[in-house]
Design a protein around this motif. Structure first.
Motif, PDB file in Angstrom:
ATOM      1  N   ARG A 181       0.859  -1.183   0.000  1.00  0.00           N
ATOM      2  CA  ARG A 181       0.000   0.000   0.000  1.00  0.00           C
ATOM      3  C   ARG A 181       0.900   1.240   0.000  1.00  0.00           C
ATOM      4  N   LEU A 182       0.785   2.022  -1.064  1.00  0.00           N
ATOM      5  CA  LEU A 182       1.569   3.246  -1.190  1.00  0.00           C
ATOM      6  C   LEU A 182       0.623   4.443  -1.200  1.00  0.00           C
ATOM      7  N   THR A 183       0.869   5.384  -0.294  1.00  0.00           N
ATOM      8  CA  THR A 183       0.032   6.579  -0.205  1.00  0.00           C
ATOM      9  C   THR A 183       0.703   7.748  -0.912  1.00  0.00           C
ATOM     10  N   LEU A 184      -0.040   8.384  -1.810  1.00  0.00           N
ATOM     11  CA  LEU A 184       0.379   9.604  -2.477  1.00  0.00           C
ATOM     12  C   LEU A 184      -0.576  10.719  -2.063  1.00  0.00           C
ATOM     13  N   SER A 185      -0.156  11.945  -2.224  1.00  0.00           N
ATOM     14  CA  SER A 185      -1.067  13.078  -2.045  1.00  0.00           C
ATOM     15  C   SER A 185      -0.774  14.086  -3.133  1.00  0.00           C
ATOM     16  N   VAL A 186      -1.840  14.564  -3.798  1.00  0.00           N
ATOM     17  CA  VAL A 186      -1.697  15.403  -4.980  1.00  0.00           C
ATOM     18  C   VAL A 186      -2.479  16.696  -4.794  1.00  0.00           C
ATOM     19  N   GLN A 187      -1.772  17.811  -4.965  1.00  0.00           N
ATOM     20  CA  GLN A 187      -2.427  19.115  -4.900  1.00  0.00           C
ATOM     21  C   GLN A 187      -2.950  19.483  -6.276  1.00  0.00           C
ATOM     22  N   LEU A 188      -4.202  19.912  -6.347  1.00  0.00           N
ATOM     23  CA  LEU A 188      -4.806  20.281  -7.621  1.00  0.00           C
ATOM     24  C   LEU A 188      -4.318  21.652  -8.057  1.00  0.00           C
ATOM     25  N   SER A 189      -3.693  21.705  -9.221  1.00  0.00           N
ATOM     26  CA  SER A 189      -3.256  22.981  -9.774  1.00  0.00           C
ATOM     27  C   SER A 189      -4.461  23.715 -10.336  1.00  0.00           C
ATOM     28  N   PRO A 190      -4.603  25.027 -10.066  1.00  0.00           N
ATOM     29  CA  PRO A 190      -5.770  25.765 -10.563  1.00  0.00           C
ATOM     30  C   PRO A 190      -5.846  25.832 -12.078  1.00  0.00           C
ATOM     31  N   THR A 191      -4.726  25.625 -12.752  1.00  0.00           N
ATOM     32  CA  THR A 191      -4.722  25.666 -14.219  1.00  0.00           C
ATOM     33  C   THR A 191      -4.624  24.279 -14.842  1.00  0.00           C
ATOM     34  N   SER A 192      -4.705  23.236 -14.014  1.00  0.00           N
ATOM     35  CA  SER A 192      -4.437  21.894 -14.526  1.00  0.00           C
ATOM     36  C   SER A 192      -5.548  21.368 -15.414  1.00  0.00           C
ATOM     37  N   ARG A 193      -5.142  20.828 -16.556  1.00  0.00           N
ATOM     38  CA  ARG A 193      -6.016  19.986 -17.364  1.00  0.00           C
ATOM     39  C   ARG A 193      -5.306  18.653 -17.607  1.00  0.00           C
ATOM     40  N   GLY A 194      -4.221  18.452 -16.871  1.00  0.00           N
ATOM     41  CA  GLY A 194      -3.394  17.275 -17.083  1.00  0.00           C
ATOM     42  C   GLY A 194      -3.200  16.456 -15.839  1.00  0.00           C
ATOM     43  N   GLY A 195      -1.949  16.459 -15.307  1.00  0.00           N
ATOM     44  CA  GLY A 195      -1.577  15.531 -14.250  1.00  0.00           C
ATOM     45  C   GLY A 195      -2.414  15.604 -13.004  1.00  0.00           C
ATOM     46  N   SER A 196      -2.448  16.754 -12.322  1.00  0.00           N
ATOM     47  CA  SER A 196      -3.137  16.814 -11.034  1.00  0.00           C
ATOM     48  C   SER A 196      -4.642  16.664 -11.195  1.00  0.00           C
ATOM     49  N   ALA A 197      -5.202  17.210 -12.280  1.00  0.00           N
ATOM     50  CA  ALA A 197      -6.639  17.055 -12.510  1.00  0.00           C
ATOM     51  C   ALA A 197      -7.004  15.594 -12.719  1.00  0.00           C
ATOM     52  N   ALA A 198      -6.176  14.871 -13.476  1.00  0.00           N
ATOM     53  CA  ALA A 198      -6.427  13.444 -13.705  1.00  0.00           C
ATOM     54  C   ALA A 198      -6.338  12.660 -12.405  1.00  0.00           C
ATOM     55  N   MET A 199      -5.386  13.003 -11.562  1.00  0.00           N
ATOM     56  CA  MET A 199      -5.235  12.301 -10.291  1.00  0.00           C
ATOM     57  C   MET A 199      -6.423  12.578  -9.366  1.00  0.00           C
ATOM     58  N   HIS A 200      -6.934  13.786  -9.401  1.00  0.00           N
ATOM     59  CA  HIS A 200      -8.086  14.121  -8.552  1.00  0.00           C
ATOM     60  C   HIS A 200      -9.370  13.452  -9.034  1.00  0.00           C
ATOM     61  N   ARG A 201      -9.402  13.015 -10.288  1.00  0.00           N
ATOM     62  CA  ARG A 201     -10.590  12.327 -10.794  1.00  0.00           C
ATOM     63  C   ARG A 201     -10.598  10.841 -10.469  1.00  0.00           C
ATOM     64  N   LEU A 202      -9.513  10.325  -9.919  1.00  0.00           N
ATOM     65  CA  LEU A 202      -9.421   8.897  -9.656  1.00  0.00           C
ATOM     66  C   LEU A 202     -10.452   8.449  -8.629  1.00  0.00           C
ATOM     67  N   ARG A 203     -10.931   7.217  -8.816  1.00  0.00           N
ATOM     68  CA  ARG A 203     -11.873   6.610  -7.894  1.00  0.00           C
ATOM     69  C   ARG A 203     -11.384   5.213  -7.533  1.00  0.00           C
ATOM     70  N   VAL A 204     -11.888   4.679  -6.438  1.00  0.00           N
ATOM     71  CA  VAL A 204     -11.517   3.324  -6.018  1.00  0.00           C
ATOM     72  C   VAL A 204     -11.820   2.340  -7.144  1.00  0.00           C
ATOM     73  N   GLY A 205     -10.850   1.491  -7.448  1.00  0.00           N
ATOM     74  CA  GLY A 205     -10.992   0.518  -8.526  1.00  0.00           C
ATOM     75  C   GLY A 205     -10.293   0.927  -9.806  1.00  0.00           C
ATOM     76  N   ASP A 206      -9.973   2.204  -9.974  1.00  0.00           N
ATOM     77  CA  ASP A 206      -9.234   2.650 -11.153  1.00  0.00           C
ATOM     78  C   ASP A 206      -7.817   2.080 -11.128  1.00  0.00           C
ATOM     79  N   GLU A 207      -7.212   1.949 -12.303  1.00  0.00           N
ATOM     80  CA  GLU A 207      -5.841   1.465 -12.402  1.00  0.00           C
ATOM     81  C   GLU A 207      -4.955   2.491 -13.103  1.00  0.00           C
ATOM     82  N   LEU A 208      -3.685   2.499 -12.700  1.00  0.00           N
ATOM     83  CA  LEU A 208      -2.701   3.406 -13.257  1.00  0.00           C
ATOM     84  C   LEU A 208      -1.457   2.628 -13.676  1.00  0.00           C
TER      85      LEU A 208
END
Length: 334
Positions: A68-95
């Motif tokens: 079990r690896l814990t990450l924490s991601v801050q949402l960038s106010p201008t993000s349409r890429g990395g942080s926004a995608a990470m914030h959309r993740l839900r349980v069961g998703d794969e990366l």
């Protein structure tokens, strides 16, 4: 073989998601090939629905041998890429992720440790603080942020480390006074054997580095992890011209020069993608506006000359009162 195991791509399943602070998402992954993540490690995560966008995230916690690896991601106010995608993740998703990668190791044997976290930089230091507590080391954890609401793990760290935690909050009138912090280290009997580990905005890290040098403390005892999203100017769209190739490429606010060049089919060399290694250094042959250096590879005098930049983190900002339209950088790729 061990190196290959750490860097090979593998699948990781999202098993928990929750808010760690305002605008900060806590994400727990179960990787396909578990490996314990030592303090200071990160994993590279492919985001953007398979288009090859890669982002590095510190491992906040490694539990059950890395299962079990814990990450924490801050949402960038201008993000349409990395942080926004990470914030959309839900349980069961794969990366698609790498195993733990180490660029920020915690040394053993220092007389004293000072850990300094600015904002989301705390994610790189949580595991370090826990390791030092288990060792019975002499350490101090300094946490700085704009407000308590956006400071991840604040209550957990205060509970775990007690009076070893120093909290500085801008909107409470207690901002971190960098020079006072470093001067205190310089005055201590263990100054030559004190190691400082820091992670956070580039402005904070520059201030600590400058004060550290001014107080004559050993350069080898200052360790850091960077976040390439830090900068002195807000991210905005600009143009990159490549005279040697006859190309002009637009760099959007939510992407880097390096990613924009890659997407346009321009081959470049890179490694850390955080402004630390200098492998992606390019020559600046012309610029309108201001070069916003966001790296820790170039010296301050080199940044002032702006004769070169790191493609992975540096940007351009239109100068106040300058010509209308986006800033333009003319670069020569080495």
């Amino acid at each position: 073989m061990a190196v290959q195991a750490r860097t090979r791509r593998q699948r990781a399943r999202v098993v928990e998601v929750a808010d760690a602070a305002e605008g900060v998402r806590r994400i727990v992954l179960e990787p396909e090939h578990p490996e314990h993540a030592a303090p200071g490690t990160h994993i590279d995560v492919e985001t953007g629905n398979g288009v090859g966008r890669v982002r590095s995230y510190s491992v906040v916690r490694s539990e059950d041998g890395g299962r079990r690896l814990t990450l924490s991601v801050q949402l960038s106010p201008t993000s349409r890429g990395g942080s926004a995608a990470m914030h959309r993740l839900r349980v069961g998703d794969e990366l698609s992720v790498t195993g733990p990668l180490q660029n920020f190791p915690l040394a053993v044997g220092a007389a004293r440790y000072v850990l300094v976290a600015g904002g989301i930089g705390v994610t790189a230091l949580v595991a370090m603080a826990s390791a030092l507590r288990r060792r019975g080391a002499d350490y101090e954890l300094v946490l700085a942020g704009r407000s308590r609401a956006v400071m991840a793990y604040l209550d957990d760290l205060a509970a775990e480390h007690g009076d070893r935690v120093r909290i500085h909050v801008d909107d409470e009138g207690t901002p971190l006074a960098v020079d006072d912090l470093v001067a205190g280290i310089a005055r201590s009997s263990a100054s030559a054997a004190t190691e400082l580990y820091m992670c956070g905005p580039i402005g904070l890290m520059d201030a600590v580095s400058q004060s550290w040098a001014e107080h004559g403390l050993p350069a080898a005892n200052l360790r850091f992890e960077t976040f390439g999203s830090s900068g002195r100017h807000p991210a905005e769209e600009f143009l990159v011209r490549l005279p040697q190739l006859g190309r002009e490429i637009t760099v959007a606010p939510d992407t880097s020069i390096l990613d924009a060049l890659d997407a346009a089919g321009v081959e470049t060399l890179s490694d850390c993608r955080k402004g630390e290694c200098g492998l992606c250094l390019a020559k600046v042959v012309g610029a309108t506006g201001t070069v916003d250096h966001r790296d820790v590879f170039l010296s301050e005098s080199q940044k002032e000359r702006s004769s070169s930049l790191c493609l992975c983190v540096s940007r351009a900002a239109a100068a106040d009162g300058g010509p209308a339209g986006p800033a333009v950088l003319s670069l020569h790729l080495t």
